[in-house]
Design a protein around this motif. Structure first.
Motif, PDB file in Angstrom:
ATOM      1  N   LEU A  58       0.877  -1.198   0.062  1.00 37.43           N
ATOM      2  CA  LEU A  58      -0.063  -0.049  -0.061  1.00 37.43           C
ATOM      3  C   LEU A  58       0.890   1.097   0.059  1.00 37.43           C
ATOM      4  N   VAL A  59       0.666   2.061  -1.106  1.00 37.51           N
ATOM      5  CA  VAL A  59       1.505   3.275  -0.982  1.00 37.51           C
ATOM      6  C   VAL A  59       0.648   4.667  -0.988  1.00 37.51           C
ATOM      7  N   ASP A  60      -0.711   4.303  -1.387  1.00 33.18           N
ATOM      8  CA  ASP A  60      -1.634   5.764  -1.553  1.00 33.18           C
ATOM      9  C   ASP A  60      -2.819   5.341  -0.765  1.00 33.18           C
ATOM     10  N   VAL A  61      -3.081   6.177   0.082  1.00 24.74           N
ATOM     11  CA  VAL A  61      -4.089   6.273   1.015  1.00 24.74           C
ATOM     12  C   VAL A  61      -4.842   7.525   1.204  1.00 24.74           C
ATOM     13  N   PHE A  62      -6.004   7.445   0.923  1.00 31.57           N
ATOM     14  CA  PHE A  62      -6.789   8.620   0.799  1.00 31.57           C
ATOM     15  C   PHE A  62      -7.969   8.260   2.002  1.00 31.57           C
ATOM     16  N   MET A  63      -7.986   9.172   3.261  1.00 29.78           N
ATOM     17  CA  MET A  63      -8.860   8.851   4.162  1.00 29.78           C
ATOM     18  C   MET A  63      -9.440   9.962   4.490  1.00 29.78           C
ATOM     19  N   SER A  64     -10.552  10.438   3.992  1.00 26.83           N
ATOM     20  CA  SER A  64     -11.247  11.642   4.386  1.00 26.83           C
ATOM     21  C   SER A  64     -12.620  11.389   4.688  1.00 26.83           C
ATOM     22  N   SER A  65     -12.830  12.146   5.904  1.00 24.25           N
ATOM     23  CA  SER A  65     -14.442  12.420   6.471  1.00 24.25           C
ATOM     24  C   SER A  65     -14.777  13.639   6.312  1.00 24.25           C
ATOM     25  N   GLU A  66     -14.151  14.593   5.430  1.00 25.67           N
ATOM     26  CA  GLU A  66     -14.455  16.005   5.550  1.00 25.67           C
ATOM     27  C   GLU A  66     -15.744  16.468   5.480  1.00 25.67           C
ATOM     28  N   GLY A  67     -16.486  17.069   6.204  1.00 23.36           N
ATOM     29  CA  GLY A  67     -17.943  17.242   6.369  1.00 23.36           C
ATOM     30  C   GLY A  67     -18.200  16.682   7.432  1.00 23.36           C
ATOM     31  N   LEU A  78       4.089   4.682   3.325  1.00 25.54           N
ATOM     32  CA  LEU A  78       3.162   5.194   2.167  1.00 25.54           C
ATOM     33  C   LEU A  78       3.955   6.175   1.457  1.00 25.54           C
ATOM     34  N   LYS A  79       3.303   6.225   0.366  1.00 27.79           N
ATOM     35  CA  LYS A  79       4.087   7.624  -0.625  1.00 27.79           C
ATOM     36  C   LYS A  79       3.247   8.854  -0.660  1.00 27.79           C
ATOM     37  N   ILE A  80       1.769   8.190  -0.725  1.00 28.71           N
ATOM     38  CA  ILE A  80       0.906   9.508  -1.058  1.00 28.71           C
ATOM     39  C   ILE A  80      -0.369   9.252   0.130  1.00 28.71           C
ATOM     40  N   LEU A  81      -0.447  10.326   0.923  1.00 28.31           N
ATOM     41  CA  LEU A  81      -1.397  10.293   1.965  1.00 28.31           C
ATOM     42  C   LEU A  81      -2.380  11.592   1.518  1.00 28.31           C
ATOM     43  N   THR A  82      -3.492  11.290   1.932  1.00 26.01           N
ATOM     44  CA  THR A  82      -4.520  12.568   1.900  1.00 26.01           C
ATOM     45  C   THR A  82      -5.380  12.253   3.354  1.00 26.01           C
ATOM     46  N   ILE A  83      -5.404  13.123   4.215  1.00 17.28           N
ATOM     47  CA  ILE A  83      -6.242  13.139   5.272  1.00 17.28           C
ATOM     48  C   ILE A  83      -6.937  14.320   5.539  1.00 17.28           C
ATOM     49  N   CYS A  84      -8.227  14.122   6.155  1.00 14.83           N
ATOM     50  CA  CYS A  84      -8.900  15.164   6.594  1.00 14.83           C
ATOM     51  C   CYS A  84      -8.544  15.559   8.491  1.00 14.83           C
ATOM     52  N   PRO A 100       8.601   8.083   6.179  1.00 14.53           N
ATOM     53  CA  PRO A 100       9.905   8.698   5.759  1.00 14.53           C
ATOM     54  C   PRO A 100       9.720   8.438   4.182  1.00 14.53           C
ATOM     55  N   ASN A 101       8.875   7.880   3.457  1.00 21.20           N
ATOM     56  CA  ASN A 101       8.730   7.914   2.075  1.00 21.20           C
ATOM     57  C   ASN A 101       7.836   8.971   1.605  1.00 21.20           C
ATOM     58  N   LEU A 102       7.148   9.567   2.435  1.00 24.71           N
ATOM     59  CA  LEU A 102       5.892  10.320   1.966  1.00 24.71           C
ATOM     60  C   LEU A 102       6.394  11.323   0.820  1.00 24.71           C
ATOM     61  N   LYS A 103       5.986  11.372  -0.270  1.00 23.63           N
ATOM     62  CA  LYS A 103       5.934  12.138  -1.409  1.00 23.63           C
ATOM     63  C   LYS A 103       5.117  13.035  -1.551  1.00 23.63           C
ATOM     64  N   GLU A 104       3.708  12.876  -1.360  1.00 24.48           N
ATOM     65  CA  GLU A 104       2.910  13.796  -1.580  1.00 24.48           C
ATOM     66  C   GLU A 104       1.776  13.652  -0.222  1.00 24.48           C
ATOM     67  N   LEU A 105       1.426  14.935   0.004  1.00 22.48           N
ATOM     68  CA  LEU A 105       0.580  15.122   1.238  1.00 22.48           C
ATOM     69  C   LEU A 105      -0.789  16.039   0.830  1.00 22.48           C
ATOM     70  N   GLN A 106      -1.914  15.656   1.056  1.00 24.45           N
ATOM     71  CA  GLN A 106      -3.075  16.249   0.866  1.00 24.45           C
ATOM     72  C   GLN A 106      -3.771  16.439   2.137  1.00 24.45           C
ATOM     73  N   LEU A 107      -4.112  17.935   2.415  1.00 27.02           N
ATOM     74  CA  LEU A 107      -4.817  18.154   3.598  1.00 27.02           C
ATOM     75  C   LEU A 107      -6.053  18.575   3.361  1.00 27.02           C
ATOM     76  N   GLN A 108      -7.305  17.872   3.803  1.00 22.52           N
ATOM     77  CA  GLN A 108      -8.523  18.136   3.493  1.00 22.52           C
ATOM     78  C   GLN A 108      -9.395  18.812   4.756  1.00 22.52           C
ATOM     79  N   ILE A 109      -9.122  20.027   4.922  1.00 25.51           N
ATOM     80  CA  ILE A 109      -9.460  20.490   6.182  1.00 25.51           C
ATOM     81  C   ILE A 109     -10.615  21.805   5.932  1.00 25.51           C
ATOM     82  N   GLY A 110     -11.728  21.792   6.374  1.00 23.60           N
ATOM     83  CA  GLY A 110     -13.005  22.412   6.024  1.00 23.60           C
ATOM     84  C   GLY A 110     -12.551  23.850   6.203  1.00 23.60           C
ATOM     85  N   PHE A 111     -12.167  24.351   7.161  1.00 24.06           N
ATOM     86  CA  PHE A 111     -11.760  25.943   7.239  1.00 24.06           C
ATOM     87  C   PHE A 111     -10.624  25.660   8.127  1.00 24.06           C
TER      88      PHE A 111
END
Lengths: 490, 184
Positions: free
Chosen positions: A264-273, A293-299, A322-333
């Motif tokens: 597993l290298v790409d995880v998107f876990m979002s409960s935004e909202g 992980l290399k790619i992570l998206t979290i809320c 240590p390997n994280l290449k991409e990070l996405q932050l999903q925060i409402g405000f």
């Protein structure tokens, strides 16, 4: 010399058939009245067509009955005239309810005999979530014969009942399966996963009968799993050694379990909202099992949880990426409070040159402090959603630019309504042909861009990109991180 | 790397030179070359000197790099890549640049009138140059898509050669379809 000659009519049949095969059926049929040369041409093209697409383009049907009759006509035309040509793909995109059960059954029967490989039945076309309740479960039931089809490689179903026959022995060729608004139970899903040995991609969207999703098997070939808005689901258990990508979007779950997910290298876990719900489960446990992980998206949920753990003086949280290449932050405000959560996440998860630095502990009543010692060792892309240009956001951007040494892109995503003042325009959308940006908005944007450009960067080549993504499809997570990623790699 | 030269003779007896690697973009020429009965000049009785240079131009662009041109033909997007983030990003960028450059080239190359379009379709068909046939046929289809029968007739100089009786019959059939079909 300038005589007007019908040169297209002089072309050999093969080329004309090829041209016709590229037209939507509606237009192809129209060509029948052009001239004698064209009269039966489209019918002959039609019988040799290997991809059947019955969507809105195909017909301007007003009612379900009109649609069904038109499809029947076409099926009858091909029936018995297929000269060994198989139908590789068959697509329906029109809302039909169970009144048309017998017609649908006939179509499926027909295409299965033609060696179908790709089947896409979207019976919920144009139906909103709100209208779903009004249908009172009058869904098309998939006929038993479908479940004995050995040639199917891609199956995409929407708004139908998925009743596995007792003697179901699996789709032996199936590689991708997408179920949207499909009534399937936990047990049946488990049965499908177990009996489709080549399944690589599974998407479950708005499947409300799923409660506890188990994707478990030491031999599973599954590479990609997407669970979107399955609202009644409260837990997901995954044991899939080949799984590379897991995307979850929806209300908070009470249980995630990851076991044997070394690929597993790409995880998107979002409960935004859904952040108002207190996180009930141990994100530290979850995230610590995903350290490769290399790619992570979290809320904000996991971020809050990690912050709250600090209160128990757990400064040695066992989470690193240590390997994280991409990070996405999903925060409402993103305000100062949330910035504090983000910083404590950074402090614990990213490369930390001095872990004993306890003075940076987040306290709601103290001003937000930056974790001074952490650097982003491998991060190349950072994406921040719902960007407004607020003070907290600007501080985050400043921090990221200062600490990410090999950063390539910082993507700031503004959504439709994220700017105050309710401007209807988009921000600047990259490569978008549609420009609907109002004047004052553009000015605002330019000021912001100038501000951003003047910030010091640790990685000189890092690009700052402002995107506007509109949420078009309620059934997909938004924004789709990997798509943006692909865009950025140009 | 130098390549063997091949000579092609058009229907009106004009001779054109092309590299063997480029000529291999055409299945027909490839078979002739591999068949070994290459005797100086290959006559192409179905291709005139008006269109042959245009065909050669396409082959030059597409011959010789069989491996990578396939990727480009598929739009450069490998399904597996989406779920497999562990690919060579540098290679991917270069690929993207290649695809963009090729798209631009195609756009300029395809800028010609209808007469050239017919000739190119026929030449691509005769010489079995799949990429060129795909490109030209798509252009023809785009000129028909979304048009009414009258517009199509006008666009392509098609005369309706139905007798009045047939015309009536066609209209009847149309009416029948119209139950489900509402042409706009």
């Amino acid at each position: 010399m300038k005589q007007t000659r019908d040169r297209i009519g002089d072309l050999p049949d093969g080329i004309l058939h090829y041209i016709l095969s590229l037209l939507p059926m509606k237009t192809a049929v129209t060509t029948g009245i052009l001239s004698r040369r064209w009269r039966d041409m489209w019918k002959n093209t039609w019988v040799n067509v290997t991809k059947l697409v019955f969507d809105e383009e195909f017909i301007n049907a007003q009612t379900q009955i009109q649609f069904v009759e038109a499809v029947n006509r076409f099926i009858n035309l091909s029936n018995g005239k297929k000269n060994g040509k198989k139908i590789e793909s068959f697509l329906i995109s029109f809302h039909l309810h169970d009144q048309h059960q017998s017609s649908v059954e006939k179509w499926i029967e027909f295409i299965i005999l033609q060696g179908i490989e790709e089947l896409d039945l979207d019976f919920s076309h144009g139906i909103t979530l709100g209208e779903l309740d009004d249908l009172h479960g009058s869904f098309i039931k998939l006929p038993e014969i479908l479940f004995s089809c050995n040639t199917l490689m891609h199956l995409n179903l929407s708004l139908c009942e998925f009743n596995l026959p007792v003697d179901f022995s699996g789709f032996i060729s199936l590689e991708t399966l997408q179920l949207k608004r499909v009534t399937i139970t936990d047990e049946k899903l488990e049965n499908v996963i177990f009996s489709c040995p080549h399944l690589k991609t599974l998407s479950l969207i708005q499947c409300f009968k799923l409660h506890s999703i188990r994707i478990v098997g030491p031999d599973l070939q599954l590479k990609s799993l997407k669970v979107v808005h399955c609202w009644n689901t409260y837990e997901i258990e995954i044991l899939a050694p080949n799984l590379q990508s897991f995307h979850f979007y929806g209300d908070l779950l009470y249980g995630y379990s990851f076991e044997n997910v070394s690929a597993l290298v790409d995880v998107f876990m979002s409960s935004e909202g859904f952040e108002h719900t207190e996180p009930e489960h141990d994100y530290i446990n979850i995230l610590s099992s995903l350290s490769h992980l290399k790619i992570l998206t979290i809320c904000s949920g996991p971020l809050m949880y990690i912050s709250s753990m600090e209160e128990y003086n757990r400064d040695d949280l066992p989470i690193t990426f240590p390997n994280l290449k991409e990070l996405q932050l999903q925060i409402g405000f993103l305000n100062m409070e949330y910035l504090g959560y983000v910083f404590s996440f950074f402090k614990h998860t990213l490369e930390n040159s001095n872990t004993s630095d306890a003075s940076t502990k987040w306290d709601l009543w103290k001003p937000v402090e930056l974790p001074p010692s952490c650097v982003f060792a491998a991060l190349r892309t950072i994406k921040i959603k719902n960007f407004h240009g607020s003070e907290a956001e600007m501080r985050l951007v400043e921090f990221v630019l200062e600490k990410a040494f090999i950063l390539e892109s910082l993507v700031l995503v503004s959504t439709h309504n994220s700017y105050s003042g309710g401007e209807s325009g988009d921000m600047r959308k990259m490569d978008s042909p549609v420009e609907c940006v109002s004047q004052s908005f553009q000015t605002q944007l330019r000021i912001l861009e100038d501000q951003l450009e003047s910030l010091p960067k640790a990685s000189v080549g890092a690009k700052i990109i402002i995107l506007c993504e509109e949420w078009k499809d309620e059934s997909t997570p938004f924004p789709t991180h990997t798509e943006c990623n692909a865009e950025l790699l140009n | 790397m130098s390549s063997t030269k091949i000579f092609l003779k058009s229907s009106d007896d004009k001779t054109f030179e092309i590299d063997e690697t480029a000529a291999r973009a055409s299945e027909t020429l490839k078979n002739i070359i591999d068949g070994g009965c290459l005797d100086g000049v290959i006559p192409l009785p179905n291709v005139s000197s008006n269109i042959l240079p245009k065909v050669i131009e396409y082959c030059k662009k597409h011959g010789g790099d069989n491996g990578s041109s396939k990727k480009i033909a598929n739009g450069g997007v490998d399904k597996d890549k989406e779920i497999l983030p562990d690919y060579d990003e540098e290679e991917d960028k270069r690929e993207k640049v290649r695809v963009d450059e090729l798209k631009k080239w195609e756009e300029e190359y395809m800028d010609f009138d209808q007469q050239v379009l017919y000739d190119l379709m026929l030449a691509a068909n005769y010489l079995h140059i799949k990429g060129l046939l795909d490109l030209t046929v798509e252009k023809a289809a785009s000129m028909i898509r979304g048009r009414t029968p009258d517009q199509i007739r006008e666009n392509f100089n098609i005369n309706s050669d139905f007798t009045p009786e047939e015309e009536e019959e066609m209209i009847l059939i149309e009416d029948e379809w119209d139950d489900e079909w509402a042409f706009d």
